[in-house]
Design a protein around this motif. Structure first.
Motif, mmCIF file in Angstrom:
data_model
loop_
_atom_site.group_PDB
_atom_site.id
_atom_site.type_symbol
_atom_site.label_atom_id
_atom_site.label_comp_id
_atom_site.label_asym_id
_atom_site.label_seq_id
_atom_site.Cartn_x
_atom_site.Cartn_y
_atom_site.Cartn_z
ATOM 1 N N ASN A 84 -6.419 20.149 37.469
ATOM 2 C CA ASN A 84 -5.219 21.070 36.994
ATOM 3 C C ASN A 84 -5.864 21.721 35.796
ATOM 4 O O ASN A 84 -5.473 22.848 35.482
ATOM 5 C CB ASN A 84 -4.095 20.454 36.802
ATOM 6 C CG ASN A 84 -3.551 19.747 38.073
ATOM 7 O OD1 ASN A 84 -4.120 18.879 38.679
ATOM 8 N ND2 ASN A 84 -2.483 20.343 38.723
ATOM 9 N N ARG A 85 -6.287 20.844 34.822
ATOM 10 C CA ARG A 85 -6.989 21.441 33.400
ATOM 11 C C ARG A 85 -7.804 22.483 33.597
ATOM 12 O O ARG A 85 -7.897 23.339 32.948
ATOM 13 C CB ARG A 85 -7.148 20.169 32.580
ATOM 14 C CG ARG A 85 -7.760 20.622 31.339
ATOM 15 C CD ARG A 85 -7.054 21.456 30.452
ATOM 16 N NE ARG A 85 -7.602 22.078 29.168
ATOM 17 C CZ ARG A 85 -7.366 23.526 28.922
ATOM 18 N NH1 ARG A 85 -6.535 24.015 29.457
ATOM 19 N NH2 ARG A 85 -8.212 23.716 27.958
ATOM 20 N N MET A 86 -8.773 22.312 34.544
ATOM 21 C CA MET A 86 -9.907 23.194 34.889
ATOM 22 C C MET A 86 -9.373 24.336 35.357
ATOM 23 O O MET A 86 -9.812 25.732 34.995
ATOM 24 C CB MET A 86 -10.911 22.739 35.965
ATOM 25 C CG MET A 86 -11.548 21.248 35.455
ATOM 26 S SD MET A 86 -12.742 20.927 36.547
ATOM 27 C CE MET A 86 -14.220 22.418 36.395
ATOM 28 N N VAL A 87 -8.475 24.491 36.276
ATOM 29 C CA VAL A 87 -7.851 25.763 36.818
ATOM 30 C C VAL A 87 -7.010 26.516 35.780
ATOM 31 O O VAL A 87 -7.287 27.706 35.673
ATOM 32 C CB VAL A 87 -6.899 25.209 38.002
ATOM 33 C CG1 VAL A 87 -6.142 26.442 38.466
ATOM 34 C CG2 VAL A 87 -7.532 24.837 39.096
ATOM 35 N N GLU A 88 -6.440 25.872 34.677
ATOM 36 C CA GLU A 88 -5.952 26.722 33.831
ATOM 37 C C GLU A 88 -6.984 27.216 32.824
ATOM 38 O O GLU A 88 -6.969 28.347 32.499
ATOM 39 C CB GLU A 88 -5.118 25.548 32.906
ATOM 40 C CG GLU A 88 -3.891 24.989 33.549
ATOM 41 C CD GLU A 88 -3.082 24.106 32.697
ATOM 42 O OE1 GLU A 88 -3.140 23.736 31.806
ATOM 43 O OE2 GLU A 88 -2.114 23.412 33.151
ATOM 44 N N ALA A 89 -8.133 26.534 32.461
ATOM 45 C CA ALA A 89 -9.006 27.020 31.521
ATOM 46 C C ALA A 89 -9.716 28.115 32.432
ATOM 47 O O ALA A 89 -10.148 29.159 31.592
ATOM 48 C CB ALA A 89 -10.098 25.734 31.400
ATOM 49 N N ALA A 90 -9.962 28.025 33.573
ATOM 50 C CA ALA A 90 -10.726 29.173 34.255
ATOM 51 C C ALA A 90 -9.928 30.565 34.223
ATOM 52 O O ALA A 90 -10.409 31.471 34.105
ATOM 53 C CB ALA A 90 -10.991 28.628 35.776
ATOM 54 N N ALA A 91 -8.445 30.288 34.428
ATOM 55 C CA ALA A 91 -7.577 31.247 34.554
ATOM 56 C C ALA A 91 -7.623 31.966 33.002
ATOM 57 O O ALA A 91 -7.549 33.323 33.166
ATOM 58 C CB ALA A 91 -6.124 30.945 34.887
ATOM 59 N N GLN A 92 -7.659 31.213 31.898
ATOM 60 C CA GLN A 92 -7.772 31.969 30.562
ATOM 61 C C GLN A 92 -9.032 32.549 30.551
ATOM 62 O O GLN A 92 -9.077 33.640 29.581
ATOM 63 C CB GLN A 92 -7.525 30.394 29.599
ATOM 64 C CG GLN A 92 -6.222 29.855 29.607
ATOM 65 C CD GLN A 92 -6.137 28.863 28.804
ATOM 66 O OE1 GLN A 92 -6.934 28.367 28.023
ATOM 67 N NE2 GLN A 92 -4.902 28.148 28.850
ATOM 68 N N ALA A 93 -10.212 32.121 30.953
ATOM 69 C CA ALA A 93 -11.513 32.553 30.813
ATOM 70 C C ALA A 93 -11.707 33.814 31.732
ATOM 71 O O ALA A 93 -12.774 34.492 31.647
ATOM 72 C CB ALA A 93 -12.588 31.600 31.000
ATOM 73 N N GLY A 94 -10.711 34.021 32.943
ATOM 74 C CA GLY A 94 -11.046 35.061 33.816
ATOM 75 C C GLY A 94 -12.073 34.728 34.759
ATOM 76 O O GLY A 94 -12.474 35.560 35.244
#
Length: 407
Positions: free
Chosen positions: A164-174
């Motif tokens: 879940n944290r990885m998906v959030e970080a990926a979204a923030q990074a595009g």
């Protein structure tokens, strides 16, 4: 005198008859002519051609050997082979979950030098190559599982502990975290460590499955809801293995779940930023659940209908030897089943192999019947799309389990 003449005539006729007969040929001299066909993954063609060339050179004085390589997916090798055993390859690579069916159909004979093969390979690989204790194939790899790849430029070691944290970080990074939800093999990751179960019945054909259970600390709907929350993020995408690798290369995918077969290509794309770890946990029913995985091995089989069984067996042993398993690791990054090759410093230092070993604590040997795949794929593919129809999750789970357990 009257008796001698008939006797002379009979002898003359006998000599004439013998003279008309073809002479008995002498035993053919020269090396035996051997023609073998090998099936393997298309990605392994360069590797297999190198092994074939060294095999032909090694036995050049003993036979005139011609070996032809043909690309054939390891995942459905069984179906293709059993459709025409006599016309199939002499030697073939396949995933271990197909072994029992191949042996039962008469496509494989027990291995003769069992003690030697068992001693040379990891016990888990030997088990995967056996049916009821009888060895039917040659272990090739001990790495047919999956784990997490990630680009260190975007994720910390703490990030990769939580999907879940990885998906959030990926979204923030595009960028995207990729996982194939069209494949039931990967979808097992969400259910395998929740107390919900799937496996083979005693008949070895049909399945039992409790993934729709409405009882227990974690219910089927809890897992489904957790998957929906992940798929709703712009930082997640369900992608096939080929699409995942294409995304790694073009920069759109910055993390994903795959296996060692992509290790070399990912290293080439990400360089020193290549990271690998066991699968992360995911948030489900208010807790963090460690993702599970299917595990397995790749095997080499010898067709029981081969016209050259002894030479086919020699080639199978050659492909699975310590030297060639080491070569496979060097060229394709695949983890050896051979004990000495697996314990080499090069293999032990591989980030992908280390990640696979870390995940092994949460893995289970893949043993499911054929009815498992399509219903699970249908269910998870709908969740990957966000359940656009809004269909009841429990009803979808019940429908999936009904298909998985169909007799």
């Amino acid at each position: 005198m009257k008796q001698i003449i008939p006797l002379l005539l009979a002898m003359a006729l006998l000599l004439t008859a013998c003279g008309d007969q073809e002479p008995v040929p002498e035993e053919a001299s020269g090396p035996q002519s051997v023609r073998l066909t090998v099936w393997g993954a298309g990605e392994d063609e360069a590797l297999m051609e190198e092994m074939i060339a060294s095999f032909q050179a090694r036995y050049a004085g003993e036979a005139e050997i011609r070996v032809t390589f043909q690309a054939q997916s390891e995942s459905n090798c069984k179906d293709v082979l059993l459709a025409d055993l006599e016309g199939g390859a002499d030697v073939f690579a396949f995933a271990d979950d197909q072994l029992a069916a191949l042996a039962a159909a008469g496509g494989l004979d027990p291995i003769e030098n069992t003690a030697e093969i068992k001693a040379a390979n990891l016990s888990a690989a030997v088990e995967a190559a056996s049916v009821d204790g009888t060895l039917y194939a040659y272990p090739l790899t001990a790495d047919n599982g999956y784990f997490l790849y990630y680009n260190k430029a975007y994720f910390s070691e703490e990030d990769v502990k939580s999907l879940n944290r990885m998906v959030e970080a990926a979204a923030q990074a595009g960028g995207l975290v990729a996982m194939d939800w069209t494949s039931a093999w990967y979808v097992y990751a969400f259910f395998g460590n929740t107390g919900l179960e799937v496996g083979l019945n005693e008949d070895g054909i049909t399945n039992y499955c409790t993934w729709n259970s409405a009882e227990g600390e974690i219910r089927g709907v809890d897992v489904a809801q957790a998957m929906l929350e992940i798929s709703a993020s712009s930082g997640f995408a369900s992608r096939t293995d080929e699409e995942f690798l294409a995304g790694v290369r073009d920069g759109s995918v910055i993390a994903g779940i795959s296996g060692v077969w992509n290790a070399v290509a990912i290293q080439e794309a990400w360089g020193e930023n290549t990271g690998a770890a066991r699968l992360p946990a995911f948030t489900c029913a208010g807790r963090e659940v460690q993702m599970a995985s299917f595990s397995g091995c790749k095997l080499i089989g010898v067709n029981a209908y081969s016209q050259y069984p002894e030479w086919a067996a020699r080639l199978a042993e050659w492909i699975t030897s310590q030297e060639n398993q080491s070569l496979r690791f060097q060229m394709r990054g695949q983890g050896p089943s051979n004990v000495e090759a697996a314990n080499s410093p090069e293999v032990q230092a591989s980030p992908a192999i280390a990640a696979l070993l870390a995940q092994s604590e949460f893995s289970q040997l893949q043993r499911v019947g054929g009815k498992f795949w399509d219903p699970v794929s249908e269910f998870a593919s709908n969740l990957a799309r966000g359940n656009p129809s809004g269909a009841d999750l429990q009803a979808q789970l019940d429908h999936m389990v009904e298909g998985v357990t169909e007799r």
